[in-house]
Design an enzyme around this catalytic site. Structure first.
Site, short mmCIF file in Angstrom:
data_model
loop_
_atom_site.label_atom_id
_atom_site.label_comp_id
_atom_site.label_asym_id
_atom_site.label_seq_id
_atom_site.Cartn_x
_atom_site.Cartn_y
_atom_site.Cartn_z
N LYS A 103 -0.55 -12.94 -0.03
CA LYS A 103 -1.94 -12.57 0.26
C LYS A 103 -2.87 -13.24 -0.75
O LYS A 103 -2.46 -13.55 -1.87
CB LYS A 103 -2.11 -11.04 0.21
CG LYS A 103 -1.12 -10.24 1.08
CD LYS A 103 -1.36 -10.45 2.54
CE LYS A 103 -0.75 -9.41 3.47
NZ LYS A 103 0.68 -9.17 3.40
N TYR A 117 -1.13 -10.54 14.88
CA TYR A 117 -1.05 -9.36 14.00
C TYR A 117 -2.07 -8.31 14.43
O TYR A 117 -1.74 -7.14 14.65
CB TYR A 117 -1.29 -9.76 12.54
CG TYR A 117 -1.66 -8.59 11.64
CD1 TYR A 117 -0.73 -7.61 11.34
CD2 TYR A 117 -2.95 -8.44 11.13
CE1 TYR A 117 -1.06 -6.51 10.53
CE2 TYR A 117 -3.31 -7.37 10.34
CZ TYR A 117 -2.36 -6.40 10.03
OH TYR A 117 -2.70 -5.32 9.26
N LYS A 177 -1.51 -4.50 15.98
CA LYS A 177 -2.04 -3.28 15.37
C LYS A 177 -2.94 -2.54 16.36
O LYS A 177 -2.92 -1.31 16.43
CB LYS A 177 -2.82 -3.60 14.08
CG LYS A 177 -1.98 -4.10 12.92
CD LYS A 177 -0.97 -3.09 12.40
CE LYS A 177 -1.59 -1.90 11.70
NZ LYS A 177 -0.55 -1.03 11.07
N THR A 179 -5.98 -1.19 10.55
CA THR A 179 -6.76 -2.24 9.89
C THR A 179 -8.10 -2.47 10.59
O THR A 179 -8.24 -2.21 11.80
CB THR A 179 -5.95 -3.55 9.91
OG1 THR A 179 -6.79 -4.62 9.49
CG2 THR A 179 -5.42 -3.89 11.31
N ASP A 180 -9.05 -3.03 9.85
CA ASP A 180 -10.33 -3.39 10.46
C ASP A 180 -10.20 -4.63 11.36
O ASP A 180 -11.11 -4.94 12.12
CB ASP A 180 -11.40 -3.64 9.38
CG ASP A 180 -11.06 -4.74 8.39
OD1 ASP A 180 -9.98 -5.35 8.50
OD2 ASP A 180 -11.90 -5.01 7.49
N GLU A 181 -9.05 -5.34 11.25
CA GLU A 181 -8.90 -6.57 12.05
C GLU A 181 -8.87 -6.30 13.54
O GLU A 181 -9.06 -7.21 14.34
CB GLU A 181 -7.64 -7.33 11.63
CG GLU A 181 -7.66 -7.70 10.18
CD GLU A 181 -6.83 -8.93 9.82
OE1 GLU A 181 -6.38 -9.65 10.71
OE2 GLU A 181 -6.68 -9.16 8.61
N ILE A 221 0.85 -1.20 0.00
CA ILE A 221 0.00 0.00 0.00
C ILE A 221 0.88 1.25 0.00
O ILE A 221 0.57 2.25 -0.67
CB ILE A 221 -0.96 0.00 1.21
CG1 ILE A 221 -1.74 -1.31 1.26
CG2 ILE A 221 -1.94 1.18 1.11
CD1 ILE A 221 -2.62 -1.48 2.50
N ASN A 264 -7.22 -4.80 1.22
CA ASN A 264 -6.83 -4.13 -0.03
C ASN A 264 -6.39 -5.15 -1.07
O ASN A 264 -5.89 -6.23 -0.72
CB ASN A 264 -5.63 -3.22 0.21
CG ASN A 264 -5.97 -1.92 0.91
OD1 ASN A 264 -5.37 -0.90 0.62
ND2 ASN A 264 -6.92 -1.93 1.83
#
Ligand code: NAD
Ligand code: DAU
Length: 368
Positions: A198, A159, A163, A133-135, A14, A189
């Protein structure tokens, strides 16, 4: 006078897309990249920026607060956009330490450097934008409403937990010290320059090479996909007009089950191969080059431990406040992505040398 950006992790997926996007859209601005060039960082992804007098690449580690401080001063940086991270969930399951080191300690080192330079001096306007991130919000059930900025944090992988910790540190440096921060939490993404560990580039390249496509568990997990340039556009909106101290969710309202996504990719590549004899010549092991279908490569494999079932982003806040509208649908974005990987075989072959092969070999055997 233009802005002076420091982009951490600018040689990653990104980050590189963001640097190229920013240089094109902001001719007055200077962009300095700070990247340690881990397995995920590729200088080649920034080739289009090399030679531009507004661009500088610095190989370095975000955990080195002193070096970051010196760089912020030497380049008179006013805007720091923080992408650098260990980003792959599977790697965090096998080796969480690097995630704590980079994502937690690394982010803290950057915050310390930013505080030392920006808050001890003349109090000039500055911005620390943290890319998250949304995670961090955990996993949704099938009929749960999408994540909003108010959804409680419930990270499930090392992870995601690292974050989440970094998000909290960024918030604390704003509340405690007055650092001018913003945070964005984005969904999955896809697009050019994504490392082939990924799901999308991994499946795409495996189809071209006629190798099995591993689908974890029952393949019914849902992700919310956003074309990478739309993520960059969202961050641009936050940098331009986002409110200091706020967080913004960024997403494309594109929920897709993994198995449906992989099947769509198979159909797309079957059609591309059928229409183009040159592609059949370049990728003779691809099933469609031999009259077959890529879907024959799909294999259900053991599930990821702690696998989040569903992510979905409510992007209402950034849409309302900053007028964010993604430009790519999943259909147009995935076509662009496939075109890019077909046109940039040299890039993905180069990044697949070395560490990538070794890593996959430990996961799926030497075929990888
Ligand atoms: P990536 O793994 O492709 O790139 C990470 C980059 O950071 C690499 O260039 C790497 O060399 C660099 N880096 C790693 N450790 C470093 C260190 N200690 N010092 C300096 N540089 C270092 O990651 P990505 O997919 O581009 O993700 C970028 C950011 O966006 C991450 O913070 C990630 O959490 C977040 N994010 C990613 C997604 C996604 O779908 N990929 C979605 C939402 C948020
Ligand atoms: O949601 C944002 C996150 O998206 C980012 O924060 C992460 O950095 C990024 O890696 C991504 O995380 P995911 O775990 O969702 O992405 P990944 O591509 O690894 O996997 C997507 C889905 O596909 C997930 O449900 C796991 C599944 N999968 C993945 C791989 C690599 C498979 O079924 N087979 C695979 O081989």
């Amino acid at each position: 006078m233009g802005r002076r950006l420091l982009v951490t992790g600018g040689a990653g997926f990104i980050g590189a897309n963001f640097v190229l996007y920013w240089l094109k859209r902001h001719p007055e601005d200077r962009v300095v990249v700070l990247d340690a060039l881990t397995y995920a960082g590729n200088r080649a992804s920034l080739a289009a920026a090399e030679g531009d007098p507004r661009f500088r690449f610095v190989k370095g580690d975000i955990r080195d607060a002193e070096a970051v401080e010196a760089l912020l001063r030497a380049e008179r940086i006013d805007t720091l956009v923080h992408f650098a991270a260990e980003s792959h969930v599977d790697r965090s399951i096998h080796g969480p330490d690097a995630f704590i080191d980079t994502n937690v300690h690394g982010t803290h080192a950057l915050l310390k450097a930013a505080r030392a330079v920006w808050l001890a001096g003349d109090g000039r306007p500055h911005r620390f934008h943290h890319v998250s991130t949304d995670e961090v919000y955990g996993s949704l059930g099938p009929s749960d409403p999408p994540f909003t900025e108010g959804t409680p944090y419930a990270p499930n992988s090392p992870y995601a937990a690292s974050k989440a910790a970094s998000d909290h540190l960024v918030r604390a440096y704003h509340r405690t010290y007055g650092l001018q921060v913003t945070t964005s939490n984005c969904s999955n993404n896809y697009g050019p320059f994504q490392f082939p560990e990924k799901l999308i580039p991994l499946a795409l390249i495996r189809i071209l090479e006629g190798r099995e496509i591993p689908v974890y568990g029952d393949g019914r997990q849902v992700r919310d996909w956003l074309y990478v340039e739309d993520h960059c556009r969202g961050i641009e909106g936050v940098l331009d007009a986002g409110r200091v101290g706020e967080t913004y969710n960024i997403g494309g309202r594109n929920e897709i089950r993994n198995l449906d996504l992989v099947r769509a990719l198979c159909r797309l590549l079957d059609a591309r191969m059928a229409a183009d004899p040159e592609l059949r010549r370049r990728f003779p092991a691809c099933p469609a080059a031999r009259g077959g279908s890529a879907a024959s490569l799909i294999r259900f494999v053991a599930d990821r431990p702690g696998h989040d079932r569903r992510y979905a982003i409510d992007a209402g806040k950034i849409e309302r406040e900053l007028g964010f509208v993604p430009r790519q649908s999943f259909d147009s974005g995935i076509r662009r992505t496939v075109d890019w990987y077909l046109a940039n075989e040299r890039w993905w072959r180069a990044v697949m040398d070395g560490s990538y092969r070794n890593w996959l070999a430990t996961q799926y055997g030497t075929d990888s």
